[in-house]
Design a protein around this motif. Sequence first.
Motif, PDB file in Angstrom:
ATOM      1  N   PHE A  36     -17.236 -11.616  28.760  1.00  0.00           N
ATOM      2  CA  PHE A  36     -16.783 -12.820  27.421  1.00  0.00           C
ATOM      3  C   PHE A  36     -16.152 -13.383  27.455  1.00  0.00           C
ATOM      4  O   PHE A  36     -15.155 -13.419  28.268  1.00  0.00           O
ATOM      5  CB  PHE A  36     -15.911 -11.403  25.900  1.00  0.00           C
ATOM      6  N   PRO A  37     -16.495 -14.645  27.504  1.00  0.00           N
ATOM      7  CA  PRO A  37     -15.938 -16.799  28.150  1.00  0.00           C
ATOM      8  C   PRO A  37     -15.231 -17.128  27.299  1.00  0.00           C
ATOM      9  O   PRO A  37     -16.037 -18.618  27.136  1.00  0.00           O
ATOM     10  CB  PRO A  37     -17.150 -16.596  29.104  1.00  0.00           C
ATOM     11  N   PRO A  38     -14.221 -16.996  26.715  1.00  0.00           N
ATOM     12  CA  PRO A  38     -14.285 -17.882  25.609  1.00  0.00           C
ATOM     13  C   PRO A  38     -12.917 -19.507  26.664  1.00  0.00           C
ATOM     14  O   PRO A  38     -12.500 -18.493  27.540  1.00  0.00           O
ATOM     15  CB  PRO A  38     -12.540 -17.521  24.765  1.00  0.00           C
ATOM     16  N   GLU A  39     -13.335 -20.527  25.845  1.00  0.00           N
ATOM     17  CA  GLU A  39     -12.717 -21.593  26.011  1.00  0.00           C
ATOM     18  C   GLU A  39     -10.941 -21.454  25.863  1.00  0.00           C
ATOM     19  O   GLU A  39     -11.406 -21.728  24.628  1.00  0.00           O
ATOM     20  CB  GLU A  39     -13.422 -23.318  25.816  1.00  0.00           C
ATOM     21  N   HIS A  45     -12.333 -16.712  16.605  1.00  0.00           N
ATOM     22  CA  HIS A  45     -12.494 -16.521  14.456  1.00  0.00           C
ATOM     23  C   HIS A  45     -13.616 -15.347  14.948  1.00  0.00           C
ATOM     24  O   HIS A  45     -13.978 -14.740  15.761  1.00  0.00           O
ATOM     25  CB  HIS A  45     -12.913 -17.982  14.135  1.00  0.00           C
ATOM     26  N   GLY A  47     -16.611 -15.153  14.162  1.00  0.00           N
ATOM     27  CA  GLY A  47     -17.739 -15.907  15.319  1.00  0.00           C
ATOM     28  C   GLY A  47     -18.077 -14.863  16.429  1.00  0.00           C
ATOM     29  O   GLY A  47     -19.002 -14.623  17.350  1.00  0.00           O
ATOM     30  N   HIS A  48     -16.810 -15.269  17.075  1.00  0.00           N
ATOM     31  CA  HIS A  48     -16.453 -14.880  17.635  1.00  0.00           C
ATOM     32  C   HIS A  48     -16.480 -13.055  18.417  1.00  0.00           C
ATOM     33  O   HIS A  48     -16.392 -12.652  19.028  1.00  0.00           O
ATOM     34  CB  HIS A  48     -15.192 -15.027  18.492  1.00  0.00           C
ATOM     35  N   ALA A  51     -19.681 -11.956  18.745  1.00  0.00           N
ATOM     36  CA  ALA A  51     -19.957 -11.765  20.492  1.00  0.00           C
ATOM     37  C   ALA A  51     -19.135 -11.461  21.346  1.00  0.00           C
ATOM     38  O   ALA A  51     -20.157 -10.114  22.359  1.00  0.00           O
ATOM     39  CB  ALA A  51     -19.999 -13.688  21.204  1.00  0.00           C
ATOM     40  N   CYS A 234     -25.015 -15.406  24.985  1.00  0.00           N
ATOM     41  CA  CYS A 234     -24.600 -16.625  24.618  1.00  0.00           C
ATOM     42  C   CYS A 234     -24.857 -16.719  23.311  1.00  0.00           C
ATOM     43  O   CYS A 234     -26.070 -16.042  23.502  1.00  0.00           O
ATOM     44  CB  CYS A 234     -24.128 -17.800  26.042  1.00  0.00           C
ATOM     45  N   SER A 235     -24.600 -17.437  23.067  1.00  0.00           N
ATOM     46  CA  SER A 235     -25.175 -18.562  21.478  1.00  0.00           C
ATOM     47  C   SER A 235     -26.283 -19.254  22.155  1.00  0.00           C
ATOM     48  O   SER A 235     -25.884 -19.873  22.785  1.00  0.00           O
ATOM     49  CB  SER A 235     -24.301 -18.552  20.036  1.00  0.00           C
ATOM     50  N   GLU A 237     -27.172 -21.910  21.195  1.00  0.00           N
ATOM     51  CA  GLU A 237     -27.468 -23.501  21.395  1.00  0.00           C
ATOM     52  C   GLU A 237     -27.124 -23.671  22.941  1.00  0.00           C
ATOM     53  O   GLU A 237     -27.421 -24.483  23.788  1.00  0.00           O
ATOM     54  CB  GLU A 237     -26.241 -24.266  21.235  1.00  0.00           C
ATOM     55  N   PHE A 262     -28.503 -15.325  21.929  1.00  0.00           N
ATOM     56  CA  PHE A 262     -28.418 -14.400  19.977  1.00  0.00           C
ATOM     57  C   PHE A 262     -28.375 -15.741  19.053  1.00  0.00           C
ATOM     58  O   PHE A 262     -27.323 -16.821  19.273  1.00  0.00           O
ATOM     59  CB  PHE A 262     -27.556 -13.681  20.613  1.00  0.00           C
ATOM     60  N   ARG A 264     -25.860 -17.503  16.840  1.00  0.00           N
ATOM     61  CA  ARG A 264     -24.657 -18.274  15.484  1.00  0.00           C
ATOM     62  C   ARG A 264     -24.497 -17.546  14.607  1.00  0.00           C
ATOM     63  O   ARG A 264     -25.576 -17.625  13.685  1.00  0.00           O
ATOM     64  CB  ARG A 264     -23.993 -19.392  16.121  1.00  0.00           C
ATOM     65  N   LEU A 265     -22.886 -16.465  15.191  1.00  0.00           N
ATOM     66  CA  LEU A 265     -22.985 -16.362  13.198  1.00  0.00           C
ATOM     67  C   LEU A 265     -21.685 -17.488  12.462  1.00  0.00           C
ATOM     68  O   LEU A 265     -21.306 -17.955  12.903  1.00  0.00           O
ATOM     69  CB  LEU A 265     -21.957 -15.053  13.691  1.00  0.00           C
ATOM     70  N   SER A 273     -15.853 -22.814  13.249  1.00  0.00           N
ATOM     71  CA  SER A 273     -15.581 -24.369  15.440  1.00  0.00           C
ATOM     72  C   SER A 273     -14.305 -24.130  14.987  1.00  0.00           C
ATOM     73  O   SER A 273     -13.536 -24.638  14.272  1.00  0.00           O
ATOM     74  CB  SER A 273     -17.045 -25.475  14.504  1.00  0.00           C
ATOM     75  N   LYS A 274     -13.543 -23.873  16.354  1.00  0.00           N
ATOM     76  CA  LYS A 274     -13.018 -24.386  16.971  1.00  0.00           C
ATOM     77  C   LYS A 274     -12.405 -25.906  16.974  1.00  0.00           C
ATOM     78  O   LYS A 274     -11.120 -25.468  16.295  1.00  0.00           O
ATOM     79  CB  LYS A 274     -12.058 -24.357  18.307  1.00  0.00           C
TER      80      LYS A 274
HETATM   81  P1  ATP Z   1     -16.159 -22.808  19.149  1.00  0.00           P
HETATM   82  O1  ATP Z   1     -17.208 -24.108  18.814  1.00  0.00           O
HETATM   83  O2  ATP Z   1     -15.864 -22.363  17.455  1.00  0.00           O
HETATM   84  O3  ATP Z   1     -15.323 -24.045  19.771  1.00  0.00           O
HETATM   85  P2  ATP Z   1     -17.576 -22.060  21.638  1.00  0.00           P
HETATM   86  O4  ATP Z   1     -18.641 -21.499  21.373  1.00  0.00           O
HETATM   87  O5  ATP Z   1     -16.798 -23.053  21.652  1.00  0.00           O
HETATM   88  O6  ATP Z   1     -16.986 -22.019  19.919  1.00  0.00           O
HETATM   89  P3  ATP Z   1     -16.756 -20.201  23.217  1.00  0.00           P
HETATM   90  O7  ATP Z   1     -14.346 -20.234  23.274  1.00  0.00           O
HETATM   91  O8  ATP Z   1     -17.073 -21.073  24.202  1.00  0.00           O
HETATM   92  O9  ATP Z   1     -16.668 -21.183  21.922  1.00  0.00           O
HETATM   93  O10 ATP Z   1     -17.212 -19.401  22.973  1.00  0.00           O
HETATM   94  C1  ATP Z   1     -17.293 -18.268  23.782  1.00  0.00           C
HETATM   95  C2  ATP Z   1     -17.875 -16.956  23.314  1.00  0.00           C
HETATM   96  O11 ATP Z   1     -18.626 -16.792  22.375  1.00  0.00           O
HETATM   97  C3  ATP Z   1     -19.004 -17.885  24.048  1.00  0.00           C
HETATM   98  O12 ATP Z   1     -20.631 -17.100  24.561  1.00  0.00           O
HETATM   99  C4  ATP Z   1     -20.084 -18.340  22.381  1.00  0.00           C
HETATM  100  O13 ATP Z   1     -21.740 -18.072  23.002  1.00  0.00           O
HETATM  101  C5  ATP Z   1     -19.528 -17.642  21.535  1.00  0.00           C
HETATM  102  N1  ATP Z   1     -19.425 -17.423  20.674  1.00  0.00           N
HETATM  103  C6  ATP Z   1     -18.646 -18.959  19.737  1.00  0.00           C
HETATM  104  N2  ATP Z   1     -18.770 -18.620  18.473  1.00  0.00           N
HETATM  105  C7  ATP Z   1     -19.459 -17.776  18.243  1.00  0.00           C
HETATM  106  C8  ATP Z   1     -20.409 -17.785  16.736  1.00  0.00           C
HETATM  107  N3  ATP Z   1     -20.313 -18.256  15.447  1.00  0.00           N
HETATM  108  N4  ATP Z   1     -21.162 -16.508  16.713  1.00  0.00           N
HETATM  109  C9  ATP Z   1     -21.327 -16.002  17.213  1.00  0.00           C
HETATM  110  N5  ATP Z   1     -21.141 -16.151  19.160  1.00  0.00           N
HETATM  111  C10 ATP Z   1     -20.510 -17.030  19.404  1.00  0.00           C
END
Ligand code: ATP
Length: 563
Positions: A36-39, A45, A47-48, A51, A234-235, A237, A262, A264-265, A273-274
């Motif tokens: 799981f690779p969050p920035e 949130h 959505g995460h 994932a 990953c999502s 996009e 897959f 996005r939720l 969205s952060k």
């Molecule tokens: P945000 O747009 O909120 O900043 P992000 O995709 O930039 O979201 P990351 O920290 O890069 O946030 O995401 C970590 C992981 O969580 C990634 O693999 C991303 O695909 C997944 N993810 C983020 N938002 C969603 C979502 N709404 N639904 C499913 N997976 C998500």
Amino acid sequence: MTHETDGKAVGKDFIRSKIDQQIKEGLAPATIQTRFPPEPNGYLHIGHAKAICLDFGIAREYGGNCNLRFDDTNPVKEDTEYVDAIQNDVQWLGFRWQGEARYASDYFGRLYELAVDLIEMDKAYVDSQSAEEIHANRGTLTEPGKNSPYRERGIGENLDLFRRMKDGEFPDGAHVLRAKIDMASPNVIMRDPVLYRIRHASHHRTGDAWCIYPMYDYTHCISDSIERVTHSLCSLEFENNRELYDWVLETLNLYPSKQTEFARLNINGTVLSKRKLIQLVTQGHVSGWDDPRMPTLCGVRRRGFTPESLRDFCERIGVARANSRVDYGLLEFCVREHLNRIAPRLMAVLNPLRVTVENYPAGQVEWFEMPLNPEDASQGNRKVPFSRELLLERDDFMENPPARFHRLSPGKEVRLRYAYYLTCREVKKDAAGNVTELVCSYDPASRGGGTPDGRKVKGTLHWLSARHAVKAEARLYDRLFRKDDPEADLAEDETFLVNLNPDSLVTVEAHLEPALAEYPVDSRVQFERLGYFRVDEDSTAERKVFNRIVGLRDTWAKVAAQG
Ligand code: ATP
Ligand code: MG
């Protein structure tokens, strides 16, 4: 409400089916490795959560491992505050990562060496065009891009410039390192993507060790490969980025991690969205990242959602490849399902109406022993006082009720939960005609909520003994946005913020039975007939604060339908 049709996902999703197929064909890796690779540029949130449940869930189901890796390549936006919060949230959701948390920044040294390798293979070059020029020469979906005038720099010159970029000889933006792929590729991402840029900024972990930072596309695949990630989920996009992901690993002959995308939720009535959530926080539309109206994990935790209910939700929505919006009602449904089982049920009145029981002796107090949850005897009992002065819910009385109103009205008899039958004898009003008090009588033979003659009453009301009632604050939360899609149909000068729901927080005074006032912070309880509440951190010794987690039924759908 969509949840009536959204049963648990039938069969396996496409990702798990694919792994099953790989196993059947003997093509699956010995150990499934995910990450799981969050920035760390904001709080996680819901959505995460999707994932996280997928990354950790798949590893768990197939006997593999899941890493937590911070994708920390942008020193300007990232912070250790977020790193700590993210770890906390993942654990709260119920997942444990393999070993220590990892950081893309751990690999900065290796990433640099591999970039040098690319230059030596003539697969990367230093471009000295400005950011605007690079952008302008990128072409469009229908037109190819233009080669940079620096594209054919010699390998030696590239190596020298790249080293001097690293050594801090150049200001931000003077040069970038780009992959040498194909400026005419139909996939715009493949048109000599930037791999490194100069950023004279301190990094939250590496400090000032680096002034060049690798880009996401270059970092992510190599980090996956270093960690021997087999399934990089990953999502959607990132779909177009997959070609570059594969190109980097193939060109450098690294372990071939594979990316699968897959959907996005998205959830009705909120934004996931952060970047947008940060705006809500910094502009003061909410009290912080953990405001109970926020769709952040710390927000829904403070609101009172349980990790179990979030995991249940993620299981029900399933995993598909097409983006869609999920009804917020489904999430609430999952929360109710869980709280219905675990939360003790006690009595509170949010909008009190005084009742005098005229035939009950003044000064007498009876303590009724009541179950905390009639469906779960193991939760035990509590004692509730009854006396001559009571508080009922104002909505439970109507002077001129419609036919199907089974609560209290003049001359009508109702049951007070576990106590007595009560009949309304007289309605007292103020000069303006507002009901101020009811005078009622009780039937002493109905003690415990039934009578020897077996006569039926339809309504059962919650109640409090007025002089034993304890005051508290109740925060009644509703959707943060009044539109399903806060970003749809905006005028040019509008942002999603115009759709904030002005009534998303209503604070009222609650009156509690004595036992309810004893619950410590973080307890989740049901206020009988009103909803589920959690004791908030803002509580003091003198005054408890209760967050409404969710009502007992979906009232929003009804309001929206009346719209
Ligand atoms: P945000 O747009 O909120 O900043 P992000 O995709 O930039 O979201 P990351 O920290 O890069 O946030 O995401 C970590 C992981 O969580 C990634 O693999 C991303 O695909 C997944 N993810 C983020 N938002 C969603 C979502 N709404 N639904 C499913 N997976 C998500
Ligand atoms: Mg991101």
